[in-house]
Design a protein around this motif. Sequence first.
Motif, PDB file in Angstrom:
ATOM      1  N   SER B  38      40.663  18.841  31.200  1.00  0.00           N
ATOM      2  CA  SER B  38      41.625  19.746  31.829  1.00  0.00           C
ATOM      3  C   SER B  38      41.024  21.151  31.918  1.00  0.00           C
ATOM      4  N   GLY B  39      40.280  21.541  30.885  1.00  0.00           N
ATOM      5  CA  GLY B  39      39.603  22.845  30.928  1.00  0.00           C
ATOM      6  C   GLY B  39      38.605  22.900  32.064  1.00  0.00           C
ATOM      7  N   ALA B  40      37.891  21.794  32.296  1.00  0.00           N
ATOM      8  CA  ALA B  40      36.894  21.749  33.362  1.00  0.00           C
ATOM      9  C   ALA B  40      37.569  21.845  34.730  1.00  0.00           C
ATOM     10  N   LEU B  41      38.735  21.194  34.865  1.00  0.00           N
ATOM     11  CA  LEU B  41      39.451  21.268  36.145  1.00  0.00           C
ATOM     12  C   LEU B  41      39.981  22.681  36.375  1.00  0.00           C
ATOM     13  N   ARG B  42      40.421  23.341  35.281  1.00  0.00           N
ATOM     14  CA  ARG B  42      40.861  24.740  35.404  1.00  0.00           C
ATOM     15  C   ARG B  42      39.677  25.618  35.811  1.00  0.00           C
ATOM     16  N   LEU B  43      38.503  25.318  35.246  1.00  0.00           N
ATOM     17  CA  LEU B  43      37.309  26.089  35.606  1.00  0.00           C
ATOM     18  C   LEU B  43      36.981  25.911  37.092  1.00  0.00           C
ATOM     19  N   ALA B  44      37.099  24.666  37.577  1.00  0.00           N
ATOM     20  CA  ALA B  44      36.820  24.396  38.991  1.00  0.00           C
ATOM     21  C   ALA B  44      37.743  25.220  39.872  1.00  0.00           C
ATOM     22  N   GLN B  45      39.017  25.266  39.479  1.00  0.00           N
ATOM     23  CA  GLN B  45      40.013  26.016  40.252  1.00  0.00           C
ATOM     24  C   GLN B  45      39.724  27.524  40.199  1.00  0.00           C
ATOM     25  N   ALA B  46      39.382  28.003  38.993  1.00  0.00           N
ATOM     26  CA  ALA B  46      39.097  29.436  38.833  1.00  0.00           C
ATOM     27  C   ALA B  46      37.885  29.839  39.666  1.00  0.00           C
ATOM     28  N   LEU B  47      36.877  28.959  39.708  1.00  0.00           N
ATOM     29  CA  LEU B  47      35.685  29.229  40.517  1.00  0.00           C
ATOM     30  C   LEU B  47      36.050  29.348  41.991  1.00  0.00           C
ATOM     31  N   THR B  48      36.813  28.362  42.479  1.00  0.00           N
ATOM     32  CA  THR B  48      37.189  28.365  43.893  1.00  0.00           C
ATOM     33  C   THR B  48      38.004  29.607  44.233  1.00  0.00           C
ATOM     34  N   GLN B  49      39.007  29.909  43.381  1.00  0.00           N
ATOM     35  CA  GLN B  49      39.863  31.069  43.644  1.00  0.00           C
ATOM     36  C   GLN B  49      39.057  32.361  43.656  1.00  0.00           C
ATOM     37  N   ALA B  50      38.160  32.502  42.661  1.00  0.00           N
ATOM     38  CA  ALA B  50      37.397  33.749  42.559  1.00  0.00           C
ATOM     39  C   ALA B  50      36.426  33.889  43.737  1.00  0.00           C
ATOM     40  N   MET B  51      35.716  32.799  44.076  1.00  0.00           N
ATOM     41  CA  MET B  51      34.730  32.894  45.157  1.00  0.00           C
ATOM     42  C   MET B  51      35.404  33.197  46.489  1.00  0.00           C
ATOM     43  N   ASN B  52      36.615  32.643  46.695  1.00  0.00           N
ATOM     44  CA  ASN B  52      37.312  32.881  47.953  1.00  0.00           C
ATOM     45  C   ASN B  52      38.121  34.170  47.932  1.00  0.00           C
ATOM     46  N   GLY B  53      38.566  34.590  46.744  1.00  0.00           N
ATOM     47  CA  GLY B  53      39.506  35.708  46.675  1.00  0.00           C
ATOM     48  C   GLY B  53      38.892  37.059  46.369  1.00  0.00           C
ATOM     49  N   VAL B  54      37.690  37.068  45.790  1.00  0.00           N
ATOM     50  CA  VAL B  54      37.105  38.346  45.397  1.00  0.00           C
ATOM     51  C   VAL B  54      36.116  38.824  46.457  1.00  0.00           C
ATOM     52  N   GLY B  55      36.351  40.013  46.962  1.00  0.00           N
ATOM     53  CA  GLY B  55      35.442  40.605  47.935  1.00  0.00           C
ATOM     54  C   GLY B  55      34.841  41.875  47.370  1.00  0.00           C
ATOM     55  N   HIS B  56      34.524  42.811  48.252  1.00  0.00           N
ATOM     56  CA  HIS B  56      33.957  44.081  47.792  1.00  0.00           C
ATOM     57  C   HIS B  56      34.867  45.234  48.185  1.00  0.00           C
ATOM     58  N   CYS B  57      34.998  46.194  47.286  1.00  0.00           N
ATOM     59  CA  CYS B  57      35.797  47.391  47.546  1.00  0.00           C
ATOM     60  C   CYS B  57      35.157  48.150  48.708  1.00  0.00           C
ATOM     61  N   LYS B  58      35.989  48.578  49.662  1.00  0.00           N
ATOM     62  CA  LYS B  58      35.472  49.292  50.836  1.00  0.00           C
ATOM     63  C   LYS B  58      34.833  50.616  50.455  1.00  0.00           C
ATOM     64  N   GLN B  59      35.319  51.187  49.359  1.00  0.00           N
ATOM     65  CA  GLN B  59      34.887  52.526  49.023  1.00  0.00           C
ATOM     66  C   GLN B  59      33.653  52.526  48.114  1.00  0.00           C
ATOM     67  N   CYS B  60      33.741  51.804  46.977  1.00  0.00           N
ATOM     68  CA  CYS B  60      32.617  51.846  46.027  1.00  0.00           C
ATOM     69  C   CYS B  60      31.722  50.621  46.162  1.00  0.00           C
ATOM     70  N   ARG B  61      32.156  49.610  46.907  1.00  0.00           N
ATOM     71  CA  ARG B  61      31.405  48.378  47.119  1.00  0.00           C
ATOM     72  C   ARG B  61      31.219  47.540  45.863  1.00  0.00           C
ATOM     73  N   SER B  62      32.042  47.800  44.846  1.00  0.00           N
ATOM     74  CA  SER B  62      32.039  46.933  43.667  1.00  0.00           C
ATOM     75  C   SER B  62      32.895  45.709  43.981  1.00  0.00           C
ATOM     76  N   LEU B  63      32.914  44.722  43.091  1.00  0.00           N
ATOM     77  CA  LEU B  63      33.730  43.536  43.314  1.00  0.00           C
ATOM     78  C   LEU B  63      35.202  43.899  43.203  1.00  0.00           C
ATOM     79  N   SER B  64      36.003  43.397  44.123  1.00  0.00           N
ATOM     80  CA  SER B  64      37.430  43.708  44.093  1.00  0.00           C
ATOM     81  C   SER B  64      38.220  42.676  44.881  1.00  0.00           C
ATOM     82  N   GLU B  65      39.433  42.399  44.427  1.00  0.00           N
ATOM     83  CA  GLU B  65      40.291  41.481  45.163  1.00  0.00           C
ATOM     84  C   GLU B  65      41.032  42.204  46.270  1.00  0.00           C
ATOM     85  N   ASP B  66      41.139  43.532  46.130  1.00  0.00           N
ATOM     86  CA  ASP B  66      41.853  44.324  47.123  1.00  0.00           C
ATOM     87  C   ASP B  66      40.836  45.066  47.999  1.00  0.00           C
ATOM     88  N   ASP B  67      41.334  45.637  49.102  1.00  0.00           N
ATOM     89  CA  ASP B  67      40.456  46.382  49.998  1.00  0.00           C
ATOM     90  C   ASP B  67      39.781  47.525  49.254  1.00  0.00           C
TER      91      ASP B  67
END
Lengths: 199, 199
Positions: B38-67
Amino acid sequence: MSFSPLIRHLIDSLRILPGVGQKTAQRMALQMLERDRSGALRLAQALTQAMNGVGHCKQCRSLSEDDVCQLCLDPRRDDSVLCVVEGPMDVYAVEHTGFRGRYFVLKGHLSPLDGLGPEAIGIPELLTRIAAGSFSEVILATNPTVEGEATAHYIAQLLAGKGLIASRIAHGMPLGGELELVDGGTLAHSIAGRRPILL
Amino acid sequence: MSFSPLIRHLIDSLRILPGVGQKTAQRMALQMLERDRSGALRLAQALTQAMNGVGHCKQCRSLSEDDVCQLCLDPRRDDSVLCVVEGPMDVYAVEHTGFRGRYFVLKGHLSPLDGLGPEAIGIPELLTRIAAGSFSEVILATNPTVEGEATAHYIAQLLAGKGLIASRIAHGMPLGGELELVDGGTLAHSIAGRRPILL
């Protein structure tokens, strides 16, 4: 500052991996996000497929995608020897030694303090497997720990009088080790288990 | 013997993680399959969510979920100092020192041999960010490597004559280090950068 929720969740989830602490998990998460998102998505898919697709072999109880694993199906293996180990990883370790008999994988070792009795680790299934087979020897290759020794002795007692040889893997000096560095228990086993040099 | 296809694919996929070789990947895969599906399946989900949901901040270009990331949005931070780093991990490292100015995250460092020029690492965006802000100082906190030094000097030259202080993080003895163990270059920097003791 703290990480954003998705990154924090990913870091927490990575910590289920053996040997991965907070710092390593952070490094893994940020490195994947920065450099290898497609690799991370492939990892997510591989995790899901493996967790859902890999079960246990009905016969040896090792990890397998099929009902009966390739190892149990292989007709060229020696049906007279059964090697009993604590987990699937041990099968791969023993396999590397060149052993080509059959296997049975317990679910760990007996641990009464943790409530793990013979049923919990699959000893009834082991007896069923032995009864169904035509083994002349059962090699008890549980770990050389207190619990592993106790498990081996417990199984050996159950097998007494069944016309089988129950053997235990040898304890002694690891190859390349040094006498002055090895612990007393191991050295004592090594002396007690000495063998004549055949010239 | 070899692992079954799904397990082999999982082991291969785990090797994208930094510091994870064949042996560690095997141990991780089998341990998850045996003990924490179950932990491994949670990890799979967390990976997918993070890779698809985390982008870069427009201002500082660090990792960010928001603009624009929380750090850039925080009104309590010092708008007069900008800290330029090579990657998002460095932001977390500098943040731990108590620095509370603004950040700009490059995509690594200049590396002409690898074809990484000013555009590839985001220097035009850095200049735009500086022009849009009201900074009096730009701290160049790239790594103290040959490439990091070159990147810092390149940026410092671009900023010359713009009425800004371009500063470089100090090089010298790490706390707890020993003079006889540290390399000559570091010790030379440490001597050259000596400061009067204020009593």
